[in-house]
Design a protein around this motif. Structure first.
Motif, PDB file in Angstrom:
ATOM      1  N   THR A  88      30.711  42.337  39.356  1.00  0.00           N
ATOM      2  CA  THR A  88      31.229  42.471  40.465  1.00  0.00           C
ATOM      3  C   THR A  88      32.480  41.821  40.654  1.00  0.00           C
ATOM      4  N   GLU A  89      33.144  41.582  39.423  1.00  0.00           N
ATOM      5  CA  GLU A  89      34.521  41.138  39.339  1.00  0.00           C
ATOM      6  C   GLU A  89      35.387  41.892  38.439  1.00  0.00           C
ATOM      7  N   GLY A  90      36.729  41.924  38.715  1.00  0.00           N
ATOM      8  CA  GLY A  90      37.506  42.411  37.663  1.00  0.00           C
ATOM      9  C   GLY A  90      38.993  41.505  37.472  1.00  0.00           C
ATOM     10  N   GLU A  91      39.604  41.868  36.441  1.00  0.00           N
ATOM     11  CA  GLU A  91      40.713  41.155  36.086  1.00  0.00           C
ATOM     12  C   GLU A  91      41.900  42.206  35.946  1.00  0.00           C
ATOM     13  N   ILE A  92      42.896  42.257  36.614  1.00  0.00           N
ATOM     14  CA  ILE A  92      43.947  43.353  36.747  1.00  0.00           C
ATOM     15  C   ILE A  92      45.004  42.555  35.662  1.00  0.00           C
ATOM     16  N   LEU A 121      35.618  50.765  44.110  1.00  0.00           N
ATOM     17  CA  LEU A 121      34.414  50.076  43.160  1.00  0.00           C
ATOM     18  C   LEU A 121      33.587  49.052  43.774  1.00  0.00           C
ATOM     19  N   GLN A 122      34.110  48.663  44.935  1.00  0.00           N
ATOM     20  CA  GLN A 122      33.293  47.540  45.726  1.00  0.00           C
ATOM     21  C   GLN A 122      33.262  46.331  44.906  1.00  0.00           C
ATOM     22  N   LEU A 123      34.165  46.002  44.305  1.00  0.00           N
ATOM     23  CA  LEU A 123      34.277  44.612  43.525  1.00  0.00           C
ATOM     24  C   LEU A 123      34.444  43.457  44.547  1.00  0.00           C
ATOM     25  N   GLU A 124      33.976  42.443  44.250  1.00  0.00           N
ATOM     26  CA  GLU A 124      33.833  41.226  45.191  1.00  0.00           C
ATOM     27  C   GLU A 124      35.073  40.217  44.969  1.00  0.00           C
ATOM     28  N   LYS A 125      35.585  40.230  43.716  1.00  0.00           N
ATOM     29  CA  LYS A 125      36.799  39.385  43.316  1.00  0.00           C
ATOM     30  C   LYS A 125      37.595  40.206  42.298  1.00  0.00           C
ATOM     31  N   VAL A 126      38.877  40.101  42.609  1.00  0.00           N
ATOM     32  CA  VAL A 126      39.860  40.241  41.253  1.00  0.00           C
ATOM     33  C   VAL A 126      40.664  39.307  41.052  1.00  0.00           C
ATOM     34  N   TRP A 127      40.878  39.096  39.675  1.00  0.00           N
ATOM     35  CA  TRP A 127      41.451  37.993  39.091  1.00  0.00           C
ATOM     36  C   TRP A 127      42.696  38.500  38.224  1.00  0.00           C
ATOM     37  N   CYS A 128      43.763  37.616  38.285  1.00  0.00           N
ATOM     38  CA  CYS A 128      44.797  37.766  37.555  1.00  0.00           C
ATOM     39  C   CYS A 128      45.309  36.712  36.746  1.00  0.00           C
ATOM     40  N   ASN A 161      49.398  35.426  17.918  1.00  0.00           N
ATOM     41  CA  ASN A 161      49.118  34.264  17.078  1.00  0.00           C
ATOM     42  C   ASN A 161      49.408  32.855  17.419  1.00  0.00           C
ATOM     43  N   GLU A 162      49.599  32.732  18.829  1.00  0.00           N
ATOM     44  CA  GLU A 162      50.011  31.444  19.250  1.00  0.00           C
ATOM     45  C   GLU A 162      49.212  30.975  20.388  1.00  0.00           C
ATOM     46  N   LEU A 163      49.393  29.598  20.609  1.00  0.00           N
ATOM     47  CA  LEU A 163      48.675  29.034  21.986  1.00  0.00           C
ATOM     48  C   LEU A 163      49.403  28.999  23.087  1.00  0.00           C
ATOM     49  N   ARG A 164      49.032  29.247  24.168  1.00  0.00           N
ATOM     50  CA  ARG A 164      49.628  29.330  25.317  1.00  0.00           C
ATOM     51  C   ARG A 164      48.692  28.575  26.496  1.00  0.00           C
ATOM     52  N   THR A 165      49.716  28.322  27.664  1.00  0.00           N
ATOM     53  CA  THR A 165      49.052  27.846  28.817  1.00  0.00           C
ATOM     54  C   THR A 165      48.967  28.974  30.020  1.00  0.00           C
ATOM     55  N   GLU A 166      47.825  29.240  30.262  1.00  0.00           N
ATOM     56  CA  GLU A 166      47.452  30.497  31.343  1.00  0.00           C
ATOM     57  C   GLU A 166      47.057  30.101  32.462  1.00  0.00           C
ATOM     58  N   HIS A 167      47.736  30.594  33.625  1.00  0.00           N
ATOM     59  CA  HIS A 167      47.383  30.265  35.102  1.00  0.00           C
ATOM     60  C   HIS A 167      46.630  31.517  35.373  1.00  0.00           C
ATOM     61  N   LEU A 168      45.506  31.126  36.402  1.00  0.00           N
ATOM     62  CA  LEU A 168      44.602  32.262  36.700  1.00  0.00           C
ATOM     63  C   LEU A 168      44.704  32.156  38.188  1.00  0.00           C
ATOM     64  N   THR A 169      44.856  33.309  38.880  1.00  0.00           N
ATOM     65  CA  THR A 169      44.783  33.642  40.116  1.00  0.00           C
ATOM     66  C   THR A 169      43.588  34.473  40.564  1.00  0.00           C
ATOM     67  N   CYS A 170      43.450  34.650  42.027  1.00  0.00           N
ATOM     68  CA  CYS A 170      42.331  35.334  42.236  1.00  0.00           C
ATOM     69  C   CYS A 170      42.441  35.908  43.871  1.00  0.00           C
ATOM     70  N   LEU A 171      41.849  36.956  44.116  1.00  0.00           N
ATOM     71  CA  LEU A 171      41.740  37.523  45.575  1.00  0.00           C
ATOM     72  C   LEU A 171      40.508  38.218  45.611  1.00  0.00           C
ATOM     73  N   THR A 172      39.950  37.554  46.771  1.00  0.00           N
ATOM     74  CA  THR A 172      38.527  37.963  47.176  1.00  0.00           C
ATOM     75  C   THR A 172      38.731  39.069  47.989  1.00  0.00           C
TER      76      THR A 172
END
Length: 182
Positions: A88-92, A121-128, A161-172
């Motif tokens: 019920t969730e997606g990532e854009i 699509l009636q998703l509950e949350k979308v992440w980015c 082929n590297e390590l990164r810092t990723e920040h996650l956001t969300c919209l309900t």
């Protein structure tokens, strides 16, 4: 499926888009910020259209004036995402060619995809997500109503082929509805 905005058409990628894709995806300031290497040839872009951009819910961002592909946007639902989402969730995810930066085109495309995600699509949350230092992507997410959730350290960025810092956001869906109805 084709989605339309005032200035854009979002439609599935075609192999005939390879030259336009290469024109923008070969720029070294585009892909690495999003976690993928610059395209190396028109044929490389054609292979990526066949192997990557043919995924469900992945669209070419087409400039209405020129009819050319200038970027990409996609929605990975549930298990198609690499951040462990329910069905019920997606990532854009998105990118756009450098000549089109700063014109509000990606927020326009993201807004259309959010409408599709929540209404059709009636998703509950979308992440980015955005990698540390990618302030342009962070600003797009803020403009579109996404709220910071958490940061992941040492994320393996396999294509580079590297390590990164990723920040996650969300919209309900609820907050999206409040923004659009309130």
């Amino acid at each position: 499926m084709t989605l339309e905005t005032t200035r854009l058409i979002l439609r599935p990628w075609n192999e005939s888009d390879a030259e336009s894709l290469y024109k923008y995806a070969s720029d070294p300031t585009v892909g690495p910020a999003a976690g993928w290497p610059p395209h190396t040839s028109v044929e490389n872009s054609r292979e990526i259209i066949r192997d990557v951009l043919s995924a469900p819910e992945t669209y070419a961002v087409i400039d209405r004036e020129t009819g050319c592909a200038i970027g990409s946007i996609g929605l990975m639902i549930g298990g198609a995402s690499n951040i462990g989402l329910s069905e019920t969730e997606g990532e854009i995810g998105y990118w756009i060619g450098v000549p089109y930066w700063g014109q509000g085109l990606i927020p326009e495309a993201v807004s259309k995809m959010l409408h599709y995600a929540f209404e059709d699509l009636q998703l509950e949350k979308v992440w980015c997500g955005y990698f540390d230092g990618n302030d342009k992507s962070r600003r797009v997410q803020e403009k579109c109503g996404f709220e910071y959730q958490y940061t992941m350290e040492n994320v393996h960025c396999s294509m580079l082929n590297e390590l990164r810092t990723e920040h996650l956001t969300c919209l309900t869906r609820e907050k999206w509805l409040c923004r659009h109805l309130g």
